[in-house]
Design a protein around this motif. Structure first.
Motif, PDB file in Angstrom:
ATOM      1  N   LYS A  33     104.047  28.858 -14.572  1.00 27.62           N
ATOM      2  CA  LYS A  33     103.952  27.281 -14.038  1.00 27.62           C
ATOM      3  C   LYS A  33     102.747  26.832 -14.139  1.00 27.62           C
ATOM      4  O   LYS A  33     101.594  27.100 -13.702  1.00 27.62           O
ATOM      5  CB  LYS A  33     104.127  27.256 -12.515  1.00 27.62           C
ATOM      6  CG  LYS A  33     104.428  25.691 -11.723  1.00 27.62           C
ATOM      7  CD  LYS A  33     104.911  25.657 -10.592  1.00 27.62           C
ATOM      8  CE  LYS A  33     105.222  24.239 -10.063  1.00 27.62           C
ATOM      9  NZ  LYS A  33     105.707  24.076  -8.584  1.00 27.62           N
ATOM     10  N   THR A  35      99.178  24.837 -14.072  1.00 25.50           N
ATOM     11  CA  THR A  35      98.391  24.079 -13.347  1.00 25.50           C
ATOM     12  C   THR A  35      97.590  23.116 -14.026  1.00 25.50           C
ATOM     13  O   THR A  35      97.235  21.840 -13.592  1.00 25.50           O
ATOM     14  CB  THR A  35      97.721  24.864 -12.093  1.00 25.50           C
ATOM     15  OG1 THR A  35      96.977  25.960 -12.992  1.00 25.50           O
ATOM     16  CG2 THR A  35      98.824  25.594 -11.211  1.00 25.50           C
ATOM     17  N   GLY A  77      97.640  28.793 -15.261  1.00 25.84           N
ATOM     18  CA  GLY A  77      98.779  28.690 -14.318  1.00 25.84           C
ATOM     19  C   GLY A  77      99.141  29.858 -13.433  1.00 25.84           C
ATOM     20  O   GLY A  77      98.581  30.633 -13.743  1.00 25.84           O
ATOM     21  N   LYS A  78     100.322  29.877 -12.854  1.00 24.85           N
ATOM     22  CA  LYS A  78     100.715  30.975 -11.995  1.00 24.85           C
ATOM     23  C   LYS A  78     101.950  31.647 -12.862  1.00 24.85           C
ATOM     24  O   LYS A  78     102.863  30.914 -13.194  1.00 24.85           O
ATOM     25  CB  LYS A  78     101.169  30.383 -10.653  1.00 24.85           C
ATOM     26  CG  LYS A  78      99.816  30.337  -9.584  1.00 24.85           C
ATOM     27  CD  LYS A  78     100.517  29.816  -8.432  1.00 24.85           C
ATOM     28  CE  LYS A  78      99.162  29.658  -7.324  1.00 24.85           C
ATOM     29  NZ  LYS A  78      99.555  29.230  -6.114  1.00 24.85           N
ATOM     30  N   ARG A  94      97.072  34.342 -10.926  1.00 27.67           N
ATOM     31  CA  ARG A  94      96.858  33.242 -11.637  1.00 27.67           C
ATOM     32  C   ARG A  94      96.168  33.574 -12.838  1.00 27.67           C
ATOM     33  O   ARG A  94      95.233  34.669 -12.712  1.00 27.67           O
ATOM     34  CB  ARG A  94      95.675  32.473 -10.647  1.00 27.67           C
ATOM     35  CG  ARG A  94      96.074  31.810  -9.582  1.00 27.67           C
ATOM     36  CD  ARG A  94      94.964  30.802  -8.898  1.00 27.67           C
ATOM     37  NE  ARG A  94      93.775  31.619  -8.774  1.00 27.67           N
ATOM     38  CZ  ARG A  94      92.714  31.420  -8.791  1.00 27.67           C
ATOM     39  NH1 ARG A  94      92.121  30.362  -9.448  1.00 27.67           N
ATOM     40  NH2 ARG A  94      91.576  32.278  -8.552  1.00 27.67           N
ATOM     41  N   ASP A 130      90.730  27.056 -10.861  1.00 27.76           N
ATOM     42  CA  ASP A 130      91.662  26.956 -12.013  1.00 27.76           C
ATOM     43  C   ASP A 130      90.812  26.118 -12.905  1.00 27.76           C
ATOM     44  O   ASP A 130      91.087  26.620 -14.209  1.00 27.76           O
ATOM     45  CB  ASP A 130      92.982  26.371 -11.357  1.00 27.76           C
ATOM     46  CG  ASP A 130      94.077  27.166 -11.013  1.00 27.76           C
ATOM     47  OD1 ASP A 130      93.480  28.369 -10.688  1.00 27.76           O
ATOM     48  OD2 ASP A 130      95.166  27.072 -10.662  1.00 27.76           O
ATOM     49  N   HIS A 352      95.760  17.908 -14.478  1.00 32.31           N
ATOM     50  CA  HIS A 352      96.438  18.776 -13.495  1.00 32.31           C
ATOM     51  C   HIS A 352      97.829  18.691 -13.629  1.00 32.31           C
ATOM     52  O   HIS A 352      98.575  17.500 -13.074  1.00 32.31           O
ATOM     53  CB  HIS A 352      95.944  18.421 -11.830  1.00 32.31           C
ATOM     54  CG  HIS A 352      94.543  18.987 -11.763  1.00 32.31           C
ATOM     55  ND1 HIS A 352      94.243  18.966 -10.623  1.00 32.31           N
ATOM     56  CD2 HIS A 352      93.723  19.517 -12.490  1.00 32.31           C
ATOM     57  CE1 HIS A 352      92.726  19.744 -10.386  1.00 32.31           C
ATOM     58  NE2 HIS A 352      92.678  19.863 -11.760  1.00 32.31           N
ATOM     59  N   SER A 354     100.364  20.518 -12.218  1.00 34.62           N
ATOM     60  CA  SER A 354     100.731  20.693 -10.999  1.00 34.62           C
ATOM     61  C   SER A 354      99.650  21.251 -10.155  1.00 34.62           C
ATOM     62  O   SER A 354      98.849  21.576 -10.555  1.00 34.62           O
ATOM     63  CB  SER A 354     101.934  21.507 -10.937  1.00 34.62           C
ATOM     64  OG  SER A 354     101.480  22.834 -11.301  1.00 34.62           O
ATOM     65  N   GLU A 355      99.814  20.984  -8.846  1.00 32.57           N
ATOM     66  CA  GLU A 355      98.876  21.137  -7.905  1.00 32.57           C
ATOM     67  C   GLU A 355      98.780  22.414  -6.971  1.00 32.57           C
ATOM     68  O   GLU A 355      98.511  22.962  -6.082  1.00 32.57           O
ATOM     69  CB  GLU A 355      98.468  19.945  -6.767  1.00 32.57           C
ATOM     70  CG  GLU A 355      98.113  18.784  -7.465  1.00 32.57           C
ATOM     71  CD  GLU A 355      96.538  19.011  -8.128  1.00 32.57           C
ATOM     72  OE1 GLU A 355      96.027  19.833  -7.715  1.00 32.57           O
ATOM     73  OE2 GLU A 355      96.292  17.906  -9.027  1.00 32.57           O
ATOM     74  N   ASP A 356     100.068  23.393  -7.690  1.00 28.65           N
ATOM     75  CA  ASP A 356     100.389  24.486  -6.731  1.00 28.65           C
ATOM     76  C   ASP A 356     100.511  25.680  -7.680  1.00 28.65           C
ATOM     77  O   ASP A 356     100.323  25.594  -9.079  1.00 28.65           O
ATOM     78  CB  ASP A 356     101.573  24.479  -5.970  1.00 28.65           C
ATOM     79  CG  ASP A 356     102.773  24.031  -6.684  1.00 28.65           C
ATOM     80  OD1 ASP A 356     103.823  23.300  -6.048  1.00 28.65           O
ATOM     81  OD2 ASP A 356     102.807  24.018  -7.919  1.00 28.65           O
TER      82      ASP A 356
END
Length: 356
Positions: A33, A35, A77-78, A94, A130, A352, A354-356
């Motif tokens: 995902k 980030t 990302g994660k 991460r 990140d 950014h 996404s923020e998670d």
């Protein structure tokens, strides 16, 4: 399906789609995902010229078959899924990675989910954000290839590196204000090179990265060349130009040793240099083009990626500066790419996703 910013036609703005396929990881890949996606100058060339998008850049090629496409090769990302053969990563890790430059790549960053090859990534230490990690991929790999593959300097972890005599070696880095130039300085320091001479950039920052001499790029060609020679004498065998087209490359070439054969690694190869303007090279010289891709040098690049986490944690490699833009905003991305196109000074920009 997912959101993504895509190139639908060349020399036109990127656009937002909500109907882009989410890629699945293959052998030795992970799904992430995203980030952070870091924008680079080559992303403008991709959007406008088809660089790394089109399989064939000739005017006769069928361009529509290679579009649409996603940009950015610096990705954080994660991990969300593990592909077959992946044993050293876990869901939720991460990671920072460099995407493949191959046309049709599903690894690029301006999408909510992407995939990464395990040999072109590193886990991010808890002490590193990140955004800090996202400053690395293309810029550090390019400089790594320049120094240790193109110029054939021995890597600091090489068994033969102690016999290399790094402390008595000099390197000239042109473009100290560029991201590639700054990582070039850090890698030269890591290799123990004794004289790291840099043209351009922030003196204090470059000294903190390991430069031994920083020369004002505005001093004028003859003054800069004279200052380089005062520092290195006739001993300069290694030069790395991270910014210049042909005309500017003459500085590094003329700074090389005249009695011993030196080499220039250049990031922006644009044809043949005017050798009649390279003077006094009795032993000759080499001009070597480089391509800063982990996937073009898979075994070699993996040597660095396997050590990136440790280098970041120990402070031997320091992240660079950046600015943040939030969300998959086509207007923001096009604005940055347009600034690159217009030759403006552009701060490294992180989207950014996404923020998670």
């Amino acid at each position: 399906m997912q959101k993504a910013l895509i190139v639908t036609e060349l020399d036109a703005p990127v656009t937002l789609t909500t109907n882009w396929p989410i890629p699945e990881p293959n052998q030795n890949q992970v799904q992430v995902k995203v980030t952070v996606a870091g924008l680079n100058p080559h992303d403008q060339k991709s959007r406008d010229w088809g660089l790394f998008i089109l399989r064939d850049l000739t005017p006769e090629s069928s361009r529509a078959s290679d579009l649409p496409s996603v940009l950015t090769s610096d990705v954080v990302g994660k991990v969300t899924k593990l592909g077959p053969g992946v044993t050293d990563l876990a869901i939720g890790d991460r990671i920072v990675y460099q995407s493949s430059f191959a046309p049709g790549s599903t690894q690029n960053g301006l999408q909510e989910y992407a995939v990464a090859d395990i040999r072109a990534l590193a886990k991010i230490p808890d002490s590193i954000t990140d955004d800090e990690a996202a400053t690395l991929p293309t810029n550090i790999i390019t400089s790594f290839v320049a120094l240790f593959d193109t110029l054939q300097i021995l890597t600091p972890w090489s068994a033969a590196s102690k016999q290399f005599g790094s402390a008595n070696t000099a390197i000239l880095i042109i473009g100290g204000g560029s991201n590639c130039g700054q990582f070039g300085v850090q890698l030269a320091k890591l290799a123990g090179i004794g004289r790291i001479v840099v043209v351009g950039g922030d003196r204090d920052k470059l000294i903190s990265f390991g430069a031994t001499h920083v020369i004002d790029r505005h001093a004028g060609y003859e003054s800069i060349l004279a200052e380089i020679r005062d520092i290195v004498g006739d001993d300069l065998l290694y030069a790395y130009d991270a910014i210049n087209p042909l005309e500017g490359q003459l500085l590094a070439l003329n700074a090389l040793s005249g009695s011993k054969k030196g080499a220039l690694a250049r990031l922006i190869p644009r044809g043949k240099v005017d050798e009649s303007r390279v003077l006094g090279k009795m032993a000759g010289f080499d001009v070597r083009d480089l391509f800063g891709s982990s996937h073009a040098h898979p075994e070699f690049a993996a040597e660095l990626w396997s050590r990136v986490s440790g280098f970041l944690e120990s402070g031997q490699i320091k992240p660079l500066d950046y600015v943040v833009k939030k969300g998959l905003d086509a207007g923001v991305v096009n604005g940055v790419l347009d600034a690159y196109k217009d030759g403006e000074r552009v701060a490294r920009t992180h989207v950014h996703v996404s923020e998670d």
